[in-house]
Design a protein around this motif. Structure first.
Motif, PDB file in Angstrom:
ATOM      1  N   PRO A  17       0.820  -1.204   0.112  1.00 57.45           N
ATOM      2  CA  PRO A  17      -0.016  -0.039   0.005  1.00 57.45           C
ATOM      3  C   PRO A  17       0.883   1.373  -0.029  1.00 57.45           C
ATOM      4  O   PRO A  17       1.960   1.231   0.337  1.00 57.45           O
ATOM      5  N   PRO A  18       0.210   2.405  -0.646  1.00 56.93           N
ATOM      6  CA  PRO A  18       1.054   3.456  -0.527  1.00 56.93           C
ATOM      7  C   PRO A  18       1.557   4.022   0.849  1.00 56.93           C
ATOM      8  O   PRO A  18       1.159   3.745   2.060  1.00 56.93           O
ATOM      9  N   ILE A  19       2.718   4.599   1.146  1.00 56.90           N
ATOM     10  CA  ILE A  19       3.254   5.116   2.532  1.00 56.90           C
ATOM     11  C   ILE A  19       2.075   6.103   3.105  1.00 56.90           C
ATOM     12  O   ILE A  19       1.718   6.945   2.288  1.00 56.90           O
ATOM     13  N   GLY A  20       2.022   5.796   4.322  1.00 63.43           N
ATOM     14  CA  GLY A  20       0.782   6.543   4.847  1.00 63.43           C
ATOM     15  C   GLY A  20      -0.613   5.975   4.974  1.00 63.43           C
ATOM     16  O   GLY A  20      -1.392   6.308   5.732  1.00 63.43           O
ATOM     17  N   ALA A  21      -0.848   4.918   4.194  1.00 62.10           N
ATOM     18  CA  ALA A  21      -1.972   4.151   4.102  1.00 62.10           C
ATOM     19  C   ALA A  21      -2.187   3.473   5.515  1.00 62.10           C
ATOM     20  O   ALA A  21      -1.258   2.746   5.803  1.00 62.10           O
ATOM     21  N   GLN A  22      -3.365   3.654   5.923  1.00 64.79           N
ATOM     22  CA  GLN A  22      -3.618   2.756   7.273  1.00 64.79           C
ATOM     23  C   GLN A  22      -4.611   1.955   6.906  1.00 64.79           C
ATOM     24  O   GLN A  22      -5.829   2.011   6.796  1.00 64.79           O
ATOM     25  N   LEU A  66      -9.947   7.590   8.719  1.00 62.06           N
ATOM     26  CA  LEU A  66      -9.059   7.531   9.978  1.00 62.06           C
ATOM     27  C   LEU A  66      -7.601   7.489   9.054  1.00 62.06           C
ATOM     28  O   LEU A  66      -7.198   6.525   8.267  1.00 62.06           O
ATOM     29  N   LEU A  67      -6.825   8.593   8.992  1.00 63.31           N
ATOM     30  CA  LEU A  67      -5.464   8.540   8.522  1.00 63.31           C
ATOM     31  C   LEU A  67      -4.370   8.166   9.573  1.00 63.31           C
ATOM     32  O   LEU A  67      -3.261   7.428   9.281  1.00 63.31           O
ATOM     33  N   SER A  68      -4.596   8.710  10.912  1.00 63.05           N
ATOM     34  CA  SER A  68      -3.452   8.233  12.007  1.00 63.05           C
ATOM     35  C   SER A  68      -4.283   8.473  13.312  1.00 63.05           C
ATOM     36  O   SER A  68      -4.912   9.270  13.374  1.00 63.05           O
ATOM     37  N   ARG A  69      -3.531   7.786  14.284  1.00 65.85           N
ATOM     38  CA  ARG A  69      -3.940   8.066  15.788  1.00 65.85           C
ATOM     39  C   ARG A  69      -2.766   8.796  16.505  1.00 65.85           C
ATOM     40  O   ARG A  69      -1.375   8.225  16.509  1.00 65.85           O
ATOM     41  N   GLN A  86      -8.529  17.811   5.421  1.00 68.74           N
ATOM     42  CA  GLN A  86      -7.881  16.743   6.541  1.00 68.74           C
ATOM     43  C   GLN A  86      -7.795  17.554   7.754  1.00 68.74           C
ATOM     44  O   GLN A  86      -7.518  18.942   7.745  1.00 68.74           O
ATOM     45  N   GLY A  87      -7.968  17.230   8.972  1.00 65.88           N
ATOM     46  CA  GLY A  87      -7.512  17.790  10.217  1.00 65.88           C
ATOM     47  C   GLY A  87      -7.677  16.854  11.334  1.00 65.88           C
ATOM     48  O   GLY A  87      -7.952  15.677  11.005  1.00 65.88           O
ATOM     49  N   TYR A  88      -7.499  17.417  12.510  1.00 67.69           N
ATOM     50  CA  TYR A  88      -7.461  16.520  13.800  1.00 67.69           C
ATOM     51  C   TYR A  88      -9.022  16.693  14.508  1.00 67.69           C
ATOM     52  O   TYR A  88      -9.599  17.528  14.445  1.00 67.69           O
ATOM     53  N   VAL A  89      -9.545  15.411  15.100  1.00 72.31           N
ATOM     54  CA  VAL A  89     -10.597  15.570  15.899  1.00 72.31           C
ATOM     55  C   VAL A  89     -10.211  14.760  17.157  1.00 72.31           C
ATOM     56  O   VAL A  89      -9.257  13.713  17.197  1.00 72.31           O
TER      57      VAL A  89
END
Length: 96
Positions: A17-22, A66-69, A86-89
């Motif tokens: 998978p691409p780098i950064g894919a979760q 979800l991109l990252s925790r 994109q942003g944070y929640v």
């Protein structure tokens, strides 16, 4: 012999998978905003904390990727219908 190994490595790399894919084998395909009152919004922020600027308010049920925790209880997400946004929640307000 080296060309066979190089070809195998290239094929393997292309299958990753691409780098950064979760990718989570048993995780949901997407998340939703949960735990927010029907007349309220979850703040999508520029950074992982309440001291960061709010980008937009997200209503209950809004679908997110979800991109990252982050280790501090914040999640980097993208809106499913506009993935460039994109942003944070707070992770406590997203669920399946």
């Amino acid at each position: 012999m080296h060309s066979k190994l190089a070809a195998a490595l290239v094929a393997f790399a292309l299958a990753l998978p691409p780098i950064g894919a979760q990718a989570e084998a048993d995780g949901p395909d997407f998340y939703r905003v949960v735990g927010v009152a029907s007349d309220d919004m979850l703040n999508l922020r520029r950074g992982p904390g309440t001291n960061y600027e709010t980008i937009v308010g997200l209503p209950p049920g809004r679908e997110l990727d979800l991109l990252s925790r982050e280790g501090n209880g914040w999640c980097l997400v993208a809106l499913r219908e506009t993935p460039q946004l994109q942003g944070y929640v707070s992770c406590r307000y997203i669920g399946e």
